[in-house]
Design an enzyme around this catalytic site. Structure first.
Site, mmCIF file in Angstrom:
data_model
loop_
_atom_site.group_PDB
_atom_site.id
_atom_site.type_symbol
_atom_site.label_atom_id
_atom_site.label_comp_id
_atom_site.label_asym_id
_atom_site.label_seq_id
_atom_site.Cartn_x
_atom_site.Cartn_y
_atom_site.Cartn_z
ATOM 1 C CE LYS B 90 -4.203 -1.782 0.110
ATOM 2 N NZ LYS B 90 -5.120 -1.602 -1.048
ATOM 3 C CD GLU B 112 -10.354 4.072 0.354
ATOM 4 O OE1 GLU B 112 -10.301 5.298 0.170
ATOM 5 O OE2 GLU B 112 -9.564 3.273 -0.204
ATOM 6 C CB SER B 379 -0.109 -8.032 -1.354
ATOM 7 O OG SER B 379 -1.060 -8.816 -0.657
#
Lengths: 277, 394
Positions: B90, B112, B379
């Site tokens: 991210k 969000e 990830s």
């Protein structure tokens, strides 16, 4: 015979569209001739259930709403504040659907000539099918649609189907919209322009945004259509102030709250009186 | 094959900007600023600087020997996005977006979050650049991802609980969009996936493409050939888009996107928008969504908060239709089993999201010969999931 039939239908269609004026145009002409300001009232269809919702809609019309915006409930109303979110949730919990909304339009249309604009989000209509929903909405007695999340750039998928039925796509303009962009949006606009008075979601506010006069005056340079202003109007005083420069005022969340409190008739009368005084 | 969307952000029939007029001028401004930034070499230099010295890139491409041996087939490489600063992919995107926000003169960030990884990554860059930050998070996710809530608060971010609807990622995004309308002049909305209105799907994909670009170089260095297969989990789909995109034109590389099958597709309790959803319009774009016959968005379910979303990025929808990427789904139980397997065999605790990709890799690897190569995008790391898993299994 087939050719004759088609020609005959074409002639009928052209003649028909010349004489049948959209109820929205007719209403604004009446208002203008009478020197009155328009009252656009929003209610979510099916809130809190079908019977009470129908009664509320009838109360609003009887109390003097000029144009009715009927909310098609959606699970994820991203442009709405808590009041309309909750109303949508109640309506969905009570089983409301697109076809349920069209049934409501049909029942209201049987008794009233008030212009009806379906107000909602794209997905339920997309799922129903744009072509079919426009045909069915016209048959039920609707006059236009206002789709909050279908801006000018995305509206092309829906507008041909509305045009075909003689219904109007109501365009929104916001305080963030530049004059240049407003000109583009309003180039082919019909019915009226909905000017969003605040940069925010729907819902009653203590103060109505200050520079409505300036914004509305700018909009007049971009269009000859009537201008309705909305978002945040919750009482007679605010409605009157908002109507100083606009042709009509939209009241939504406040009507929903009043309906819940059992004071819908009082609020509708207050706003009607304020707009007419 | 269409790699870039049209001027209005359409990937074929998907994408676009299905958003209130109030936000349209803002989105057009973000798009313009992003295009200008792409043309400016100093922007890319700054982005690369932070990826290298702050995030710690490149992330390693690790040959998982014991996993390979246990599965008895293809060689399995893990792209270690879990080793990035903040523990997931991210941060690649939030670095890119905060640099853009600064270029645009915005003073505040908002985001969000579902699993909290994107929220932490946004809170991190907000701290790094001394910016105010609000993160919208569903109340249910606040409970199941409690450690990440604490991290965000430590970083100086305000976590705004969202109590509407399902109290998960879908409603957090709806609420963030509502809040953004009111403060868009000063606030930059950092969307965490390749979802939302244009230009976010393109922008987030581009910022995440560093994963695939590195993977290509690294696999060529060690194997001398491209992999047969690349597998990544797909919620909104940013880690998958990031690793797939640089391989899209290499038709010989099979790209596999793994959605969350939750309790099983047949139960209806899942988050597999492509595998089991229909075309619809949600949160600013047209894409595959979970919906009922009346076009109401359905609740998603996944054990993994980061995949618990009833939509998917529009470019994934297009890749699915074109057949360029193969999409499948893995259940909660399968993901959980893979979570444990990777933890025990390799000493790597994966995020529950990434565990879905591992589970699919296991199914595929066994049928492949031993000189073929699979890359799995790992990830994120699973520290955030430990409490939830202990609860779930007790």
């Amino acid at each position: 015979m087939g050719v004759l039939h088609i020609v005959g239908f074409g002639v009928f269609f052209v003649v028909g569209s010349l004489f049948i004026m959209n109820r929205i145009d007719k209403k604004f002409k009446e208002l203008k001739d009478a020197g009155r300001k328009g009252f656009v009232g929003y209610l979510t269809v099916g809130d809190p259930d079908i019977a009470v919702s129908e009664q509320n809609i009838r109360t609003a019309i009887e109390g003097g709403v000029d144009i009715l915006e009927l909310g098609v409930p959606f699970s994820d109303p991203t442009a709405d504040g808590p009041t309309i979110q909750a109303a949508s949730q109640r309506a969905l919990a009570a089983g409301m659907s697109v076809s349920g909304v069209l049934d409501m339009v049909r029942r209201i249309r049987a008794d009233y000539d008030v212009p009806i604009v379906l107000f909602g989000y794209a997905n339920p209509l997309f799922r129903y099918g744009y072509e079919k929903v426009c045909a069915d909405a016209l048959a039920a007695g609707a006059d236009g649609m206002l789709i909050v999340n279908l801006p000018h750039e995305e509206s092309g998928a829906l507008t041909p189907h509305l045009d075909k039925q003689g219904m109007y796509f109501i365009s929104l303009v916001a305080p963030t919209t530049s004059k240049e962009r407003a000109r583009t949006i309003l180039a082919g606009a019909k019915g009226f322009v909905y000017y969003i008075m605040v940069t925010g979601v729907t819902g009653a506010r203590v103060e109505v945004a200050v520079d409505i006069v300036g914004h509305v005056s700018d909009l007049r340079d971009c269009t000859d259509l009537p201008i309705a202003v909305g978002f945040g109007v919750s009482n007679g005083a605010q409605a009157r102030k908002a109507a100083e420069s606009a042709d009509a005022v939209v009241v939504g969340s406040a009507l929903i709250k009043a309906a819940q409190a059992g004071t819908l008739d009082t609020l509708v009368a207050e706003i009607r009186t304020a707009l007419d005084s | 094959m269409q790699l870039q969307p049209d001027d209005n952000g359409h990937f074929g029939i998907y994408g676009g900007r299905y958003i209130a007029e109030t936000l349209m001028p803002i989105l057009i401004e973000v798009d313009k600023a992003y295009k200008e930034a792409c043309e400016d070499s100093s922007f890319n230099a700054e982005f690369q600087h932070y990826l290298k010295d702050y995030v710690g890139r490149p992330s390693s491409l690790y040959l998982a020997d014991r996993l390979t041996e246990a599965w008895g087939g293809a060689k399995v490489y893990l792209k270690r996005e879990d080793l990035n600063h903040t523990g997931a992919h991210k941060i690649n995107n939030t670095i890119g977006q905060v640099l853009l926000a600064r270029r645009m003169g915005k003073k505040k960030l908002m985001a969000e979050t579902g699993a909290g990884q994107h929220g932490v990554a946004t809170a991190t860059v907000a701290a790094l650049f001394g910016m105010e930050c609000d993160v919208y998070m569903g109340e249910e996710d606040i409970v199941r991802q409690a450690p990440n809530v604490k991290r965000m608060e430590l970083l100086g971010t305000k976590v705004v609980p969202v109590s509407s609807g399902t109290k998960t990622l879908k409603d957090a995004m709806s609420e963030a969009l509502r809040a953004w309308v009111a403060e868009a002049e000063t606030t930059f909305y950092v969307i965490g996936s390749v979802a939302g209105p244009h230009p976010y799907p393109v922008m987030v994909r581009d910022f995440q493409a560093v994963i695939g670009i590195e993977t290509r170089e690294q696999i060529m260095d060690v194997e001398g050939v491209l992999p047969q297969m690349i597998i990544a989990c797909v919620g909104g789909g940013s880690n998958a888009a990031g690793i797939f995109y640089p391989f899209i034109e290499d038709k010989k590389v099979l790209l596999v996107g793994v959605e969350a099958a939750g309790y099983g597709i047949e139960t209806g309790q899942h988050a597999a928008s492509i595998v089991a959803g229909d075309v619809g319009i949600l949160h600013g774009s047209k894409t595959y969504v979970l919906q009922n016959d009346d076009g109401q968005i359905q609740n998603a379910h996944s054990i993994s908060a980061g995949l618990d979303y009833p939509g998917v990025g529009p470019q994934h929808a297009q890749w699915a239709d074109e057949g360029r990427v193969e999409y499948c789904a893995v259940t909660d139980d399968e993901a959980l089993a893979s979570f444990h397997e990777l933890t025990r065999l390799e000493g790597i605790i994966p995020a529950l999201e990434s565990s879905h990709a591992i589970a699919e890799a296991k199914k595929r690897a066994a049928g492949m010969d031993s000189d073929s190569v699979i890359v799995v995008n790992l990830s994120g790391r699973g520290d955030k999931d430990v409490d939830a898993i202990l609860d779930f299994e007790s």
